[in-house]
Motif scaffolding. Structure first.
Motif, PDB file in Angstrom:
ATOM      1  N   GLY A  85       0.778  -1.234   0.000  1.00 40.97           N
ATOM      2  CA  GLY A  85       0.000   0.000   0.000  1.00 40.97           C
ATOM      3  C   GLY A  85       0.801   1.270   0.000  1.00 40.97           C
ATOM      4  N   ASN A  86       2.125   1.163  -0.033  1.00 42.10           N
ATOM      5  CA  ASN A  86       2.979   2.349  -0.031  1.00 42.10           C
ATOM      6  C   ASN A  86       2.911   3.069  -1.379  1.00 42.10           C
ATOM      7  N   ASP A  87       2.948   4.399  -1.347  1.00 41.34           N
ATOM      8  CA  ASP A  87       2.980   5.211  -2.570  1.00 41.34           C
ATOM      9  C   ASP A  87       4.283   5.997  -2.602  1.00 41.34           C
ATOM     10  N   PRO A  88       5.246   5.619  -3.464  1.00 39.25           N
ATOM     11  CA  PRO A  88       6.537   6.315  -3.477  1.00 39.25           C
ATOM     12  C   PRO A  88       6.462   7.753  -3.951  1.00 39.25           C
ATOM     13  N   THR A  89       5.340   8.164  -4.539  1.00 37.80           N
ATOM     14  CA  THR A  89       5.198   9.550  -5.019  1.00 37.80           C
ATOM     15  C   THR A  89       4.551  10.463  -3.986  1.00 37.80           C
ATOM     16  N   TRP A  90       4.146   9.906  -2.850  1.00 36.96           N
ATOM     17  CA  TRP A  90       3.326  10.673  -1.912  1.00 36.96           C
ATOM     18  C   TRP A  90       4.027  11.920  -1.378  1.00 36.96           C
ATOM     19  N   ALA A  91       5.291  11.802  -1.001  1.00 35.05           N
ATOM     20  CA  ALA A  91       5.959  12.922  -0.333  1.00 35.05           C
ATOM     21  C   ALA A  91       5.888  14.194  -1.159  1.00 35.05           C
ATOM     22  N   SER A  92       6.029  14.068  -2.475  1.00 37.67           N
ATOM     23  CA  SER A  92       5.992  15.260  -3.328  1.00 37.67           C
ATOM     24  C   SER A  92       4.572  15.721  -3.614  1.00 37.67           C
ATOM     25  N   ARG A  93       3.580  14.930  -3.235  1.00 42.24           N
ATOM     26  CA  ARG A  93       2.178  15.333  -3.416  1.00 42.24           C
ATOM     27  C   ARG A  93       1.561  15.904  -2.145  1.00 42.24           C
ATOM     28  N   ALA A  94       2.263  15.748  -1.020  1.00 41.62           N
ATOM     29  CA  ALA A  94       1.719  16.220   0.248  1.00 41.62           C
ATOM     30  C   ALA A  94       1.419  17.721   0.272  1.00 41.62           C
ATOM     31  N   PRO A  95       2.264  18.586  -0.313  1.00 45.90           N
ATOM     32  CA  PRO A  95       1.932  20.016  -0.290  1.00 45.90           C
ATOM     33  C   PRO A  95       0.590  20.320  -0.947  1.00 45.90           C
ATOM     34  N   ALA A  96       0.326  19.721  -2.105  1.00 43.92           N
ATOM     35  CA  ALA A  96      -0.957  19.953  -2.773  1.00 43.92           C
ATOM     36  C   ALA A  96      -2.108  19.428  -1.931  1.00 43.92           C
ATOM     37  N   ALA A  97      -1.893  18.275  -1.278  1.00 43.04           N
ATOM     38  CA  ALA A  97      -2.949  17.707  -0.432  1.00 43.04           C
ATOM     39  C   ALA A  97      -3.248  18.616   0.749  1.00 43.04           C
ATOM     40  N   MET A  98      -2.223  19.272   1.296  1.00 42.14           N
ATOM     41  CA  MET A  98      -2.458  20.202   2.405  1.00 42.14           C
ATOM     42  C   MET A  98      -3.269  21.410   1.943  1.00 42.14           C
ATOM     43  N   LEU A  99      -2.921  21.935   0.785  1.00 45.24           N
ATOM     44  CA  LEU A  99      -3.687  23.068   0.264  1.00 45.24           C
ATOM     45  C   LEU A  99      -5.142  22.668   0.024  1.00 45.24           C
ATOM     46  N   GLU A 100      -5.354  21.489  -0.513  1.00 46.11           N
ATOM     47  CA  GLU A 100      -6.715  21.011  -0.761  1.00 46.11           C
ATOM     48  C   GLU A 100      -7.488  20.816   0.536  1.00 46.11           C
ATOM     49  N   ALA A 101      -6.762  20.543   1.637  1.00 42.06           N
ATOM     50  CA  ALA A 101      -7.397  20.367   2.941  1.00 42.06           C
ATOM     51  C   ALA A 101      -7.654  21.699   3.639  1.00 42.06           C
ATOM     52  N   GLY A 102      -7.314  22.810   2.985  1.00 42.83           N
ATOM     53  CA  GLY A 102      -7.594  24.124   3.537  1.00 42.83           C
ATOM     54  C   GLY A 102      -6.480  24.712   4.378  1.00 42.83           C
TER      55      GLY A 102
END
Length: 266
Positions: free
Chosen positions: A176-193
């Motif tokens: 279940g690991n996603d090796p691309t996640w770390a570089s997607r976390a900033p966008a996910a934070m913005l989407e979370a408000g």
């Protein structure tokens, strides 16, 4: 019915002791620098999720002081000390509600990249921040290659490269690991408000026999069957275990992406 994905590095495995002694050496200095950038934490309410061996929870407890609160959670808390200067809670971040907040600081290191529901988990963590509170998410970015900086032979370098390729492309994704996640976390934070989103990256070299190289050995000890299934041989695994003790080997650690986002003030 699909079989639920399981964490690749179970805390019940005897080799987990090595992991929890090596990871603080590799990562704590960088993590502390990021947490220190949040300002004075005296009296703050801090949630440490996926606390592992508790080194950062202990640092947070010292930083928050007697007027603060630190809660350390993990799906398996066996490596957290029984006399810890913080609260301990056995907790499944994916299936259970986030412990009641609001929290001034939430820190998650090497947690979300392993969770298939990581985006939903991040949104739930963001939702329990106090106004002005900070979410700190730290994960390995494993898609970068060229981890070998020096090796005793070309074959040794190729063996480490093979290990890294199989780890990133076969072994961890199967859990279940996603090796691309770390570089997607900033966008996910913005989407979370969250706002004021900031990412810092860290890596350094580790010669054989030191924590960053020995972490490879801990991975092999815990996921040996996975590596065999992925195509490595017993002889290759045994050679790699010997190699990570060889000072002629120098490896680069994975890039650690540390991303901070804040809940807007009330």
């Amino acid at each position: 019915m699909e079989t639920p994905l399981t964490y690749a590095f179970d805390n019940d495995d005897p080799a987990a002791v090595d992991r929890h002694s090596q990871l603080p050496v590799v990562l704590d200095e960088f993590t502390v620098s990021r947490l220190t950038s949040l300002g004075d934490l005296t009296g703050r309410r801090c949630l440490e999720v996926g606390a592992g061996g508790g080194s950062i929870a202990a640092w947070l407890a010292r930083a928050a002081g007697p007027t603060g609160r630190v809660l350390a959670t993990d799906i398996n808390t066996r490596h957290l000390p029984t006399d810890a200067p913080y609260e301990v809670l056995q907790h499944d971040l994916e299936t259970e509600p986030v412990p009641d907040g609001p929290w001034d600081v939430i820190h998650a290191r090497l947690v979300l990249l392993h969770l298939p529901g990581r985006e939903a988990v991040l949104r739930r963590l963001a939702a329990v921040l106090a106004p002005g509170g900070a979410l700190v998410v730290e994960d390995f970015e494993t898609t970068f290659r060229k981890m070998v900086l020096a090796a005793p032979t070309p074959e040794a370098a190729e063996l480490v490269d093979l290990y890294h390729t199989l780890l990133v492309e076969r072994v961890l994704p199967a859990h279940g690991n996603d090796p691309t996640w770390a570089s997607r976390a900033p966008a996910a934070m913005l989407e979370a408000g969250l706002t004021d989103v900031d990412t810092a990256m860290h890596a350094r070299s580790w010669p054989g026999g030191t924590a960053g190289a020995l972490l490879i050995g801990a991975n092999l000890a815990q996921a040996r069957e996975d590596f065999l299934t992925a195509g490595m041989t017993e002889a290759q695994l045994d050679a790699l275990v010997r190699l990570v003790d060889d000072p002629r080997l120098i490896v680069r650690s994975h890039f650690t992406y540390s991303t901070i986002g804040r809940r807007p003030p009330a």
